[in-house]
Design a protein around this motif. Structure first.
Motif, mmCIF file in Angstrom:
data_model
loop_
_atom_site.group_PDB
_atom_site.id
_atom_site.type_symbol
_atom_site.label_atom_id
_atom_site.label_comp_id
_atom_site.label_asym_id
_atom_site.label_seq_id
_atom_site.Cartn_x
_atom_site.Cartn_y
_atom_site.Cartn_z
ATOM 1 N N ALA A 58 -40.096 10.393 2.138
ATOM 2 C CA ALA A 58 -39.066 10.884 3.061
ATOM 3 C C ALA A 58 -39.129 10.153 4.400
ATOM 4 O O ALA A 58 -38.091 9.753 4.952
ATOM 5 C CB ALA A 58 -39.241 12.388 3.272
ATOM 6 N N ILE A 59 -40.335 9.946 4.921
ATOM 7 C CA ILE A 59 -40.497 9.272 6.210
ATOM 8 C C ILE A 59 -40.031 7.817 6.111
ATOM 9 O O ILE A 59 -39.297 7.315 6.976
ATOM 10 C CB ILE A 59 -41.957 9.333 6.686
ATOM 11 C CG1 ILE A 59 -42.336 10.786 7.032
ATOM 12 C CG2 ILE A 59 -42.183 8.422 7.891
ATOM 13 C CD1 ILE A 59 -43.803 10.973 7.336
ATOM 14 N N ALA A 62 -36.230 7.570 5.833
ATOM 15 C CA ALA A 62 -35.597 7.774 7.139
ATOM 16 C C ALA A 62 -35.748 6.538 8.019
ATOM 17 O O ALA A 62 -34.796 6.098 8.670
ATOM 18 C CB ALA A 62 -36.211 8.995 7.825
ATOM 19 N N THR A 65 -33.520 3.722 6.741
ATOM 20 C CA THR A 65 -32.117 4.001 7.038
ATOM 21 C C THR A 65 -31.795 3.727 8.500
ATOM 22 O O THR A 65 -30.753 3.145 8.829
ATOM 23 C CB THR A 65 -31.779 5.460 6.696
ATOM 24 O OG1 THR A 65 -32.060 5.694 5.309
ATOM 25 C CG2 THR A 65 -30.313 5.755 6.956
ATOM 26 N N ILE A 66 -32.691 4.122 9.390
ATOM 27 C CA ILE A 66 -32.487 3.880 10.826
ATOM 28 C C ILE A 66 -32.435 2.385 11.108
ATOM 29 O O ILE A 66 -31.557 1.892 11.838
ATOM 30 C CB ILE A 66 -33.605 4.555 11.642
ATOM 31 C CG1 ILE A 66 -33.469 6.085 11.567
ATOM 32 C CG2 ILE A 66 -33.568 4.092 13.098
ATOM 33 C CD1 ILE A 66 -34.637 6.837 12.159
ATOM 34 N N LYS A 111 -31.445 4.605 1.388
ATOM 35 C CA LYS A 111 -30.913 3.940 2.587
ATOM 36 C C LYS A 111 -29.555 3.318 2.310
ATOM 37 O O LYS A 111 -28.660 3.328 3.166
ATOM 38 C CB LYS A 111 -31.897 2.897 3.106
ATOM 39 C CG LYS A 111 -31.978 1.639 2.258
ATOM 40 C CD LYS A 111 -32.619 0.475 2.999
ATOM 41 C CE LYS A 111 -32.497 -0.788 2.158
ATOM 42 N NZ LYS A 111 -33.021 -1.975 2.822
#
Length: 244
Positions: A58-59, A62, A65-66, A111
């Motif tokens: 999950a980390i 994220a 994706t950022i 992502k």
């Protein structure tokens, strides 16, 4: 007489049932732990290992994706939207090396699915990214595991990692060439660009160069980062006494 025979039958049934209780799933797990301890290896708690893997996925998803959505991309071919270099594959590769290739591949999918919300390539760029990311993730993870066994060295030993990275580069370029051979004409048609032999060859050639540069940037300079993260938290995902 009859009472004594019944007691003997009950004793026999107890002797049969008792061993069955010993050979439960918990028994086998405890035996695995004991066998591991004899080898000087401490197995991580399975529940903790699963939780750590899900949390790490999950980390990294994220973070990828950022980077993919908000960090500037470097255009390789001016005017071609999907031929850009970015660093969003680093979290996926890091996860693949420390945890496993499947979580790394999930990061690639997540992502790119999220990036569809602001896609300028009608999904073709995202589809290419998933394919190229899969080649890098499964290639690097698979080759390092193979060569670490062949050479009897850790996965992050320079000899193992650099050889694996070189073969992953070849695999990524080959996979990208095949994907672009199919998807470049489709992209041109969807974008209203005339589909000619020259334009397709130019698009595939540009994509091949991009994939080579992208894979090299993601695989080589960040080797020390991957090594450091593995040393710091890798024990959460594999036996503490075994090196990776």
């Amino acid at each position: 007489g009859a009472g004594q025979v019944r007691m003997e039958e009950e004793k026999a049934s107890i002797r049969v049932i008792a061993p069955r209780r010993k050979f439960s799933a918990g028994f086998f797990f405890r035996e695995t732990q004991a066998a591991a301890r004899k080898r000087g290896v401490t197995m991580p708690n399975r529940s903790l290992q699963k939780t750590a893997s899900i949390t790490a996925t999950a980390i990294m998803a994220a973070l990828a994706t950022i980077i993919f959505m908000f960090f500037p991309e470097i255009p390789l071919v001016p005017g071609v939207e999907y031929l850009k270099v970015d660093f969003s594959d680093i979290p996926a590769l890091l996860l693949a090396m420390v945890v496993g290739p499947v979580p790394g591949f999930l990061v690639e999918i997540i992502k790119n699915v999220i990036h569809l919300l602001r896609s300028t390539t009608v999904g073709i760029g995202e589809l290419l990214n998933i394919g190229i990311g899969a080649a890098m993730v499964f290639g690097l993870s698979g080759f390092t595991r193979l060569f670490s066994r062949l050479f009897k060295k850790t996965a992050f030993h320079p000899q193992v990692y650099l050889l694996s990275a070189a073969l992953t580069l070849v695999l990524t370029v080959a996979a990208g060439w095949l994907l672009n051979l199919v998807l470049t004409p489709l992209y041109f048609m969807l974008m209203g660009i005339p589909v000619t032999t020259a334009s397709v060859i130019a698009g595939v050639t540009g994509s091949t160069v991009l994939n080579l540069v992208k894979a090299a940037i993601n695989l080589l300079p960040f080797y020390p980062v991957m090594y450091g993260v593995d040393r710091a938290v890798g024990r959460l995902f594999r036996p503490a006494g075994e090196r990776h």
